[in-house]
Design a protein around this motif. Sequence first.
Motif, PDB file in Angstrom:
ATOM      1  N   UNK A 225       0.809  -1.208   0.000  1.00 45.32           N
ATOM      2  CA  UNK A 225       0.000   0.000   0.000  1.00 45.32           C
ATOM      3  C   UNK A 225       0.848   1.267   0.000  1.00 45.32           C
ATOM      4  N   UNK A 226       2.147   1.132   0.283  1.00 46.50           N
ATOM      5  CA  UNK A 226       2.983   2.314   0.453  1.00 46.50           C
ATOM      6  C   UNK A 226       2.872   3.273  -0.732  1.00 46.50           C
ATOM      7  N   UNK A 227       3.007   2.716  -1.935  1.00 44.16           N
ATOM      8  CA  UNK A 227       3.011   3.619  -3.079  1.00 44.16           C
ATOM      9  C   UNK A 227       1.649   4.287  -3.249  1.00 44.16           C
ATOM     10  N   UNK A 228       0.588   3.545  -2.994  1.00 40.68           N
ATOM     11  CA  UNK A 228      -0.760   4.129  -3.096  1.00 40.68           C
ATOM     12  C   UNK A 228      -0.922   5.235  -2.066  1.00 40.68           C
ATOM     13  N   UNK A 229      -0.423   4.980  -0.852  1.00 36.37           N
ATOM     14  CA  UNK A 229      -0.594   5.956   0.217  1.00 36.37           C
ATOM     15  C   UNK A 229       0.215   7.217  -0.062  1.00 36.37           C
ATOM     16  N   UNK A 230       1.396   7.049  -0.601  1.00 43.18           N
ATOM     17  CA  UNK A 230       2.185   8.232  -0.953  1.00 43.18           C
ATOM     18  C   UNK A 230       1.431   9.061  -1.986  1.00 43.18           C
ATOM     19  N   UNK A 231       0.851   8.369  -2.945  1.00 38.13           N
ATOM     20  CA  UNK A 231       0.100   9.087  -3.970  1.00 38.13           C
ATOM     21  C   UNK A 231      -1.107   9.789  -3.360  1.00 38.13           C
ATOM     22  N   UNK A 232      -1.835   9.078  -2.503  1.00 38.41           N
ATOM     23  CA  UNK A 232      -3.008   9.684  -1.866  1.00 38.41           C
ATOM     24  C   UNK A 232      -2.611  10.941  -1.098  1.00 38.41           C
ATOM     25  N   UNK A 233      -1.494  10.835  -0.366  1.00 35.21           N
ATOM     26  CA  UNK A 233      -1.027  11.986   0.404  1.00 35.21           C
ATOM     27  C   UNK A 233      -0.697  13.137  -0.537  1.00 35.21           C
ATOM     28  N   UNK A 234       0.000  12.819  -1.629  1.00 36.11           N
ATOM     29  CA  UNK A 234       0.397  13.859  -2.564  1.00 36.11           C
ATOM     30  C   UNK A 234      -0.816  14.553  -3.178  1.00 36.11           C
ATOM     31  N   UNK A 235      -1.926  13.836  -3.295  1.00 36.22           N
ATOM     32  CA  UNK A 235      -3.117  14.449  -3.873  1.00 36.22           C
ATOM     33  C   UNK A 235      -3.962  15.159  -2.817  1.00 36.22           C
ATOM     34  N   UNK A 236      -3.829  14.724  -1.547  1.00 39.20           N
ATOM     35  CA  UNK A 236      -4.602  15.376  -0.484  1.00 39.20           C
ATOM     36  C   UNK A 236      -4.067  16.777  -0.209  1.00 39.20           C
ATOM     37  N   UNK A 237      -2.756  16.948  -0.317  1.00 38.75           N
ATOM     38  CA  UNK A 237      -2.156  18.252  -0.022  1.00 38.75           C
ATOM     39  C   UNK A 237      -2.748  19.367  -0.896  1.00 38.75           C
ATOM     40  N   UNK A 238      -2.728  19.260  -2.222  1.00 46.82           N
ATOM     41  CA  UNK A 238      -3.307  20.354  -3.012  1.00 46.82           C
ATOM     42  C   UNK A 238      -4.804  20.515  -2.755  1.00 46.82           C
ATOM     43  N   UNK A 239      -5.488  19.386  -2.484  1.00 46.89           N
ATOM     44  CA  UNK A 239      -6.923  19.478  -2.234  1.00 46.89           C
ATOM     45  C   UNK A 239      -7.183  20.285  -0.967  1.00 46.89           C
ATOM     46  N   UNK A 240      -6.393  20.023   0.084  1.00 53.16           N
ATOM     47  CA  UNK A 240      -6.593  20.741   1.343  1.00 53.16           C
ATOM     48  C   UNK A 240      -6.261  22.215   1.183  1.00 53.16           C
ATOM     49  N   UNK A 241      -5.164  22.501   0.486  1.00 48.78           N
ATOM     50  CA  UNK A 241      -4.784  23.892   0.277  1.00 48.78           C
ATOM     51  C   UNK A 241      -5.889  24.616  -0.485  1.00 48.78           C
ATOM     52  N   UNK A 242      -6.404  23.947  -1.502  1.00 42.63           N
ATOM     53  CA  UNK A 242      -7.481  24.526  -2.285  1.00 42.63           C
ATOM     54  C   UNK A 242      -8.724  24.764  -1.444  1.00 42.63           C
ATOM     55  N   UNK A 243      -9.043  23.811  -0.553  1.00 39.62           N
ATOM     56  CA  UNK A 243     -10.220  23.958   0.291  1.00 39.62           C
ATOM     57  C   UNK A 243     -10.069  25.148   1.226  1.00 39.62           C
ATOM     58  N   UNK A 244      -8.851  25.316   1.746  1.00 40.90           N
ATOM     59  CA  UNK A 244      -8.630  26.452   2.654  1.00 40.90           C
ATOM     60  C   UNK A 244      -8.825  27.760   1.891  1.00 40.90           C
TER      61      UNK A 244
END
Lengths: 310, 360, 306
Positions: A225-244
């Motif tokens: 799952x490591x690679x999937x989780x890294x990807x998920x994290x990488x996509x959550x960051x811009x989403x959170x910044x955008x939400x803020x």
Amino acid sequence: MKRPMPDLAPELFRPALFDEAAAELTGYAHYSYWRSTMRTFLKSPVSIFLLALIVVLVTASFIYPLVSPTDPNRVDLDTATWNMEPGSGHAFGTDGLGRDLWARAWYGTRTSMLLGLIIAILDVGIGMIAGALWGYVKRLDRVMTEIYNVLNNIPQTVFLILLTYIMRPGFWTIVVALCTTGWIGIARFVRNKVLMIRDAEYNIASRCLGTPLHRMILKNVLPYLVSILIMEAALTIPYSIGSEVFLGFIGLGLPLDTVSLGNLVNLGKNNFMLYPYQLTWPTLLLAAITISFYIVGNRFADASDPRNHV
Amino acid sequence: MSADNILEVSDLRVSFSLRGKMLTALRGTSLELRRGETLAVVGESGSGKSVLAKTFLGMLDKNGRVESGSIIFDGQDLARYTTEKQWLGIRGKRIAMIFQDPMTALNPLKTVGEQIREAAALHRGLDRRTSRLAVIETLERVGIGEPELRYRQFPHEFSGGMRQRAVIAAAVACRPEVLICDEPTTALDVTVQAQILDLIKSLQRDLHMSVLFITHDLGVVASVAQRVAVMYSGQVVEEGSVEEVFYDPRAPYTWALLASLPQLGVKGEELYSIKGTPPSLFKEIRGDAFAPRNPQALEVDFVEEPPAFPVSPTHWARTWLLDPRAPCIEAPRSIMRLRERLSKARKDPGRAGKASGGEA
Amino acid sequence: MSDDTILSVRGLGVEFPMGRKRFTAVDGVSFDLRRGETFSLVGESGSGKTTIGRAIMRIHPISKGEILFEGKRVSGRIDASAERLLRQRIQMIFQDPMASLNERAKIDYIVSEGLYNFRLFKDEAERRAKVEKALRDVGLIPEFASRFPHEFSGGQRQRIGIARALVMEPELLIADEPISALDVSIRSQVINLMNRLKRDRGLTYLFIAHDLSVVRFISDRIAVIYRGRLVELAGAEELFAHPLHPYTRALLSAVPLPDPEVERLKKHVAYDPSIHDYSQGKPSWSEVSSGHFVLGNECEIRGWKA
């Protein structure tokens, strides 16, 4: 089929020595998962450039406040320093209260990055643990599926607005608001992966050897799952910044004394007609950050898929 | 091209580019399919046998291409075909193919009958009613009971064996001249496999088709084929009639393949075993591709690729052992036993028939 | 049960939930494995042969019957010591070498997994020595320990799977179609290896397969299974010489042999379960001749004995 017979020395027609170890090596290939992932990832100059951009932005935004004497919140009473154009001693100009936009941009980036990182870590952390249990423990399936249905059917924006109304606006309010809904998507993703992995033959092999559950999760499931989780994290960051930024834009973001990209955009938009640079610079920065994370995350996901390795 | 060859492949090279690397799947493959015969192409995974089949129908993946060589079918060189339009008159019409997994060949959302009818009508220009009757007749011909009812059913209502029959019906509905079977029974149970093999054999006889049968199972080869081509690392290393190749093999790879079969082994004795694994197709191969795994290899095998040496007018093999300069090297013991059985079988042809489960 | 019985399966039944109903995968299967023999279980897909192997390994819960290993019950509720006995002394080899190794673990960990689970080593050096020996025993180079599975070919991976089982020093190996996913030229490597281990260490094999002709070469006794029930059990040569049950005959005639002469003259026999007339008497598991068992009713058995 007929080819001219090459001239061959008769001594070549001797039995050759047979090397069993060499034959064994014919089936052997040098391959390392992470090395191949990195090699595939780094093959594209775009990925390298964007990754470098992220590294530079993150480091600079965290170093700048430590080394720069400029206070991003220092209001200048001298009206001459208000709304100054970029250049003129202030690289990004000043805003309507004479605050230095260059400093504010770095402080804002730091706040937004921090927000994004914290949310990504929480989302992925909770999502991973919940998802692994969801997939492994059969009794949890009903409950978790219901939770998923509820959380997934409430429109995100409505939920965010509601929560920020209930709680006082602030850094942690946004973290809580985004995490409450964010983890479940990742949990479901992890659960589906775990279901696929759980009955794979190598897991049955481990069960036949009496491997305890914690080691199964640690050794047999998480590494997949490591690679999937890294990807998920990488996509959550811009989403959170955008939400803020979105919450700031509709006036429900961080308090005005906290410098963030959301607040910068929000203030910039008010003066956009007269002083467009006050919106342009924060927006460009925001776009650079989110797009870089998004593309790097996706490129990494592609690179981590062994089918794309040679 | 000799008149009784319907398909003639010579010196075919096919390569694929995979992320900047070059994979050579076929390295100068040559074989001929005679009119009305069944030729088995036998090889392991990575030998290039499935790639070979795909080139006959212009179905190579996008990253693959024919580098050189020719595929002559009815006076035309299929290797030069580039557009879909050129293939339209050949694919499914004159050359049809059956795949390993019948489910991928069938559309799950359409009834089996309609799918076959469309395929047949497209190629034979029949009207709806006539083509429907023709399909029902074909379904009956391939051993599907209650063809009218089956016509209206969907693929998921068919069992694995029945699905493969339906795929065969679709393939032969337009009366192709050449039928290519790519491991059509590998996914099936042995009892179902036996029925499908019988079906393919009888269809081949009745419809006067030429069949190219691709498999890794030497038992299936012995059961369906009159002639066999043995492939290793993108090359045919031996070609001949099944009797010649099974009872008098000449290429060391064929020896090894036969001698390592447990069905032909003697209980309590070690089986002949081939060390190592086939070479990587990404690497350039010098000399004989099998040499590093071949204990009987000559020094010349590591230097120069062996040409095809004729053994009889119908049998040839690619090995330096057939060169007059080569020393006399004996085949493994179990191969010698096969040879003895051949001479016995010739003296007493009735004897072999008594075996129900074969001899070991 | 005689002294040389190592594993005894008694009236085994396994059911799987299928929606509301339950699907019976294995129904009343009984057999004994003798120490040091290769016992093969042959059947087609869906016959329940794999389920039996996994039921012995406690992967599938059983619904009927019991399984005894060296006289001790290892099915149903058992205590930790019985579980330990089972996990150490019975090992399994799997069908698909591409799926049966953890891709993200090094060979070193894969081979020592069982050793870690039961702390079967004093110190790191002993564990390493055990892994090294296991790899050597299956004809691999000990240096491979630091590599990952995807660096190896199918045959090498299958031998790594065997090394993982061997390192536990088992007495019984359950091999579930260990060669059917391998290329023809690789199969004999694995068969020779298994036969050598049997000779050198007195291992007992439960060999699960679908191909009768391959099984003949390695088996001492063969049991044929059809839709969850055993239909015939006999010594390997006896079964080939005198197959009695119509399903066994169908199976024997269906397997194509790599011999064109034999194939040319062969007629396939199809099996139709409706030929049995069991209205007159229920079929039972009967010994027709010494060590040769068949499933049939009285009338059939009489005919087979004649």
